[in-house]
Scaffold this motif. Sequence first.
Motif, short mmCIF file in Angstrom:
data_model
loop_
_atom_site.label_atom_id
_atom_site.label_comp_id
_atom_site.label_asym_id
_atom_site.label_seq_id
_atom_site.Cartn_x
_atom_site.Cartn_y
_atom_site.Cartn_z
N LYS A 148 -25.07 52.54 -11.63
CA LYS A 148 -25.01 51.43 -10.68
C LYS A 148 -23.80 51.57 -9.76
O LYS A 148 -23.89 51.34 -8.54
N LEU A 149 -22.66 51.96 -10.32
CA LEU A 149 -21.46 52.15 -9.53
C LEU A 149 -21.64 53.28 -8.51
O LEU A 149 -21.26 53.15 -7.34
N LEU A 150 -22.24 54.37 -8.94
CA LEU A 150 -22.49 55.49 -8.04
C LEU A 150 -23.44 55.09 -6.90
O LEU A 150 -23.26 55.51 -5.76
N GLN A 151 -24.42 54.27 -7.21
CA GLN A 151 -25.34 53.82 -6.17
C GLN A 151 -24.62 52.94 -5.15
O GLN A 151 -24.85 53.05 -3.94
N ARG A 152 -23.71 52.06 -5.63
CA ARG A 152 -22.93 51.23 -4.72
C ARG A 152 -22.04 52.09 -3.83
O ARG A 152 -21.93 51.86 -2.62
N HIS A 153 -21.40 53.09 -4.43
CA HIS A 153 -20.54 53.98 -3.65
C HIS A 153 -21.37 54.77 -2.63
O HIS A 153 -20.92 54.98 -1.50
N ASN A 154 -22.54 55.20 -3.05
CA ASN A 154 -23.42 55.94 -2.14
C ASN A 154 -23.81 55.08 -0.94
O ASN A 154 -23.80 55.55 0.20
N GLN A 155 -24.15 53.83 -1.19
CA GLN A 155 -24.52 52.93 -0.10
C GLN A 155 -23.33 52.70 0.83
O GLN A 155 -23.48 52.70 2.06
N ALA A 156 -22.14 52.50 0.25
CA ALA A 156 -20.95 52.26 1.07
C ALA A 156 -20.63 53.49 1.92
O ALA A 156 -20.35 53.38 3.12
N LEU A 157 -20.67 54.66 1.30
CA LEU A 157 -20.38 55.89 2.05
C LEU A 157 -21.43 56.13 3.14
O LEU A 157 -21.09 56.56 4.24
N THR A 158 -22.67 55.85 2.83
CA THR A 158 -23.73 56.03 3.82
C THR A 158 -23.50 55.12 5.02
O THR A 158 -23.63 55.55 6.17
N SER A 159 -23.15 53.85 4.77
CA SER A 159 -22.92 52.94 5.89
C SER A 159 -21.69 53.35 6.70
O SER A 159 -21.71 53.31 7.93
N ILE A 160 -20.62 53.77 6.03
CA ILE A 160 -19.41 54.20 6.74
C ILE A 160 -19.71 55.44 7.58
O ILE A 160 -19.36 55.50 8.77
N LEU A 161 -20.37 56.43 6.98
CA LEU A 161 -20.66 57.67 7.71
C LEU A 161 -21.62 57.44 8.85
O LEU A 161 -21.48 58.06 9.91
N SER A 162 -22.60 56.57 8.67
CA SER A 162 -23.54 56.31 9.76
C SER A 162 -22.83 55.59 10.91
O SER A 162 -23.09 55.89 12.08
N ALA A 163 -21.90 54.67 10.59
CA ALA A 163 -21.16 53.98 11.65
C ALA A 163 -20.26 54.97 12.39
O ALA A 163 -20.20 54.96 13.63
N ARG A 164 -19.59 55.85 11.65
CA ARG A 164 -18.72 56.84 12.28
C ARG A 164 -19.55 57.82 13.11
O ARG A 164 -19.16 58.20 14.20
N THR A 165 -20.69 58.23 12.58
CA THR A 165 -21.54 59.19 13.28
C THR A 165 -22.04 58.58 14.59
O THR A 165 -22.07 59.27 15.62
#
Length: 140
Positions: free
Chosen positions: A61-78
Amino acid sequence: MEDNEKTFDPPAAPILPDGIGLTHDQVAELLVLQCKLEVSPDDPMMMMVTLLNAYLHEQDKLLQRHNQALTSILSARTDGYVQAVEQVSNDLKTSLASSTVEGIQSTYKQFRISSIWLAGIIGVSALVNVTVFVLQAVSR
């Protein structure tokens, strides 16, 4: 006293999603294969299977939360990077187009000036040749 004593039935083990942890049967089978040790389902060691499976579930569950957070950060930066590249590309296209037109105009002006000079040089050369032929003809 027998009436007051109740048997305690442990709750059923939670069913974990596929891919997370081993079942009690899988652990027992692994212990038989690897250690040649048979373990009964009510062995206290089997509690560790439940605890570790719960840990793995929480870790997932923690890894999934981190994955979602990283995905949103990277998509915003991209998105920001893509917009910056588009802006630079548009600016470069505009400056290249204007510099190309200016370059062509400058080259044409230089060509025109050079053509006038060449025409003048050819004209003077022709006059010098004619003058030389006329002077040679008169002097003979």
